[in-house]
Design a protein around this motif. Structure first.
Motif, mmCIF file in Angstrom:
data_model
loop_
_atom_site.group_PDB
_atom_site.id
_atom_site.type_symbol
_atom_site.label_atom_id
_atom_site.label_comp_id
_atom_site.label_asym_id
_atom_site.label_seq_id
_atom_site.Cartn_x
_atom_site.Cartn_y
_atom_site.Cartn_z
ATOM 1 N N ASP A 35 0.863 -1.289 0.005
ATOM 2 C CA ASP A 35 -0.050 0.048 0.008
ATOM 3 C C ASP A 35 0.743 1.379 0.077
ATOM 4 O OD1 ASP A 35 -1.985 -1.947 0.049
ATOM 5 O OD2 ASP A 35 -2.654 -1.385 2.295
ATOM 6 N N ASN A 36 1.849 1.213 0.629
ATOM 7 C CA ASN A 36 2.763 2.351 0.934
ATOM 8 C C ASN A 36 3.606 2.828 -0.411
ATOM 9 O OD1 ASN A 36 2.964 3.945 3.860
ATOM 10 N ND2 ASN A 36 2.235 1.987 4.095
ATOM 11 N N THR A 37 3.839 1.584 -1.072
ATOM 12 C CA THR A 37 4.445 1.844 -2.281
ATOM 13 C C THR A 37 3.848 2.357 -3.446
ATOM 14 O OG1 THR A 37 4.484 -0.354 -2.869
ATOM 15 C CG2 THR A 37 6.537 0.191 -2.073
ATOM 16 N N GLU A 38 2.612 1.950 -3.354
ATOM 17 C CA GLU A 38 1.560 2.359 -4.292
ATOM 18 C C GLU A 38 1.340 3.865 -4.147
ATOM 19 O OE1 GLU A 38 -0.426 -2.059 -5.431
ATOM 20 O OE2 GLU A 38 -1.689 -0.583 -3.959
ATOM 21 N N ILE A 192 5.140 1.803 11.460
ATOM 22 C CA ILE A 192 6.551 2.045 11.666
ATOM 23 C C ILE A 192 7.361 1.445 10.761
ATOM 24 C CG2 ILE A 192 6.182 2.730 14.048
ATOM 25 C CD1 ILE A 192 7.256 -0.067 14.816
ATOM 26 N N TYR A 193 6.851 0.069 10.232
ATOM 27 C CA TYR A 193 7.680 -0.737 9.274
ATOM 28 C C TYR A 193 7.990 0.148 8.051
ATOM 29 C CZ TYR A 193 10.353 -5.274 8.519
ATOM 30 O OH TYR A 193 11.429 -5.978 8.519
ATOM 31 N N PRO A 194 7.006 0.432 7.129
ATOM 32 C CA PRO A 194 7.537 1.140 6.050
ATOM 33 C C PRO A 194 7.988 2.344 6.224
ATOM 34 C CG PRO A 194 5.060 0.420 6.014
ATOM 35 C CD PRO A 194 5.552 0.312 7.384
ATOM 36 N N LEU A 195 7.914 3.087 7.486
ATOM 37 C CA LEU A 195 8.591 4.344 7.805
ATOM 38 C C LEU A 195 10.161 4.063 7.880
ATOM 39 C CD1 LEU A 195 8.640 7.222 8.788
ATOM 40 C CD2 LEU A 195 8.173 6.347 11.093
ATOM 41 N N ALA A 196 10.416 3.185 8.560
ATOM 42 C CA ALA A 196 11.929 2.778 8.689
ATOM 43 C C ALA A 196 12.585 2.363 7.066
ATOM 44 C CB ALA A 196 12.075 1.496 9.455
ATOM 45 N N ALA A 197 11.797 1.499 6.497
ATOM 46 C CA ALA A 197 12.144 1.488 5.193
ATOM 47 C C ALA A 197 12.390 2.582 4.316
ATOM 48 C CB ALA A 197 11.237 0.488 4.434
#
Ligand code: GRF
Length: 228
Positions: A35-38, A192-197
Motif C-alpha cells: 500500500d505504501n509503495t502504491e 512504523i515498518y514502511p517508515l523505517a524502510a
C-alpha cells in the motif's frame, strides 16, 4: 547498490530502492508495504516476495499486486545451512538493496545474516529489548506491564537483538488478551515498518557497527519513539 561487507552501508537515494520481502503467514505487514509503495509514501519497489511456506496467504497479496513470488520450502532442505544458502542465492538474483523480514518464522544462520549485513530488517512484536522470541503479547500481559508494542530493528546474529530503529508503544487495557493486544499492535506495525524502510530509501538510515544511525545521529538503544 549497497555492499555486503561489514563496513557501514548507506543507500544512495539517487537510486530507487529495491526491496525483497520474506513472509511465512498472513502478510499484513507485506500489505502495508504494498500500500505504501502504491501511494508513494514509501519510495521503493518490491522486487519479489519470498515465503518458506507454500500456502502462506501473504503470497496471494503479492500476486494481486503483480509482484513476483518465490517459495523456498524449508521442509525440502536437509539442513538449516542448506535452506539459507538456497534462499540467499535466490534472493540475490533480485539484487535487493533492502531485505524485509515480515513475519518470516525462521531463525537465520550467521552466514545469511552476515551476507545481508546492514540491509536486513525485522519487525518484532514487543518493546525490545523486552521479550525477544515468541508469545510476546502474553508475556507482557502476564508480567503486568502497562504497555506493549513493536520494534523495527536491523538484524544481527543475536535473535531479536539487533539495533532498534523505531518503536511504537500502546497501553495494555485491563480486558486485553493476547489476541486483542496483538491486533492493536499490528496497526502500529503497519505504520512504523514502511517508515523505517523509507528512511533507508532516503539514505537517512544505516547500520554502523552496533548502532542504527538516523540523520547522522546514533539512535538510542530502544530506537526512535514513534508517537503517531
Ligand atoms: C507480526 O506481528 C510481526 O511483528 C511478527 O510476525 C507478525 C507477522 O504478521 N514478526 P503478518 O504476517 O505481517 O500479518
Amino acid at each position: 547498490m549497497t555492499t555486503n561487507s561489514d563496513a557501514a552501508t548507506r543507500f544512495d537515494p539517487r537510486n530507487r530502492c529495491k526491496l525483497v520481502v520474506l513472509i511465512s503467514g498472513s502478510g499484513s505487514n507485506l500489505q502495508s508495504f504494498i500500500d505504501n509503495t502504491e501511494t508513494g509514501q514509501l519510495n521503493a519497489e518490491i522486487s519479489a516476495v519470498f515465503s518458506n511456506r507454500p500456502n502462506a496467504t501473504g503470497l496471494d497479496r503479492a500476486s494481486e499486486a503483480h509482484i513476483p513470488t518465490e517459495i523456498v520450502d524449508h521442509t525440502l532442505h536437509k539442513s538449516r545451512d542448506d535452506f539459507d544458502a538456497q534462499l540467499m542465492q535466490r534472493i540475490d538474483q533480485y539484487t535487493p538493496d533492502l531485505v524485509i523480514l515480515a513475519g518470516f518464522m525462521r531463525i537465520l544462520t550467521p552466514g545469511f545474516v552476515k551476507h545481508f549485513n546492514g540491509r536486513l530488517l525485522n519487525i518484532h512484536p514487543s518493546l525490545l529489548p523486552k521479550y525477544p522470541g515468541l508469545q510476546t503479547h502474553q508475556r507482557a500481559i502476564d508480567a503486568g506491564d502497562h504497555e506493549a508494542g513493536a520494534t523495527v530493528h536491523f538484524v544481527t546474529e543475536q535473535l531479536d537483538g539487533g539495533p532498534p530503529i523505531v518503536q511504537a508503544a500502546i497501553n495494555i487495557e485491563k480486558d486485553d488478551d493476547a489476541e486483542t493486544l496483538a491486533n492493536r499492535i499490528l496497526t502500529k506495525e503497519h505504520l512504523i515498518y514502511p517508515l523505517a524502510a523509507q528512511w533507508f530509501a532516503e539514505g537517512r538510515l544505516h547500520l554502523e557497527g552496533e548502532f542504527a544511525v538516523l540523520d547522522n545521529e546514533k539512535l538510542p538503544n530502544k530506537g526512535y519513539q514513534f508517537s503517531g
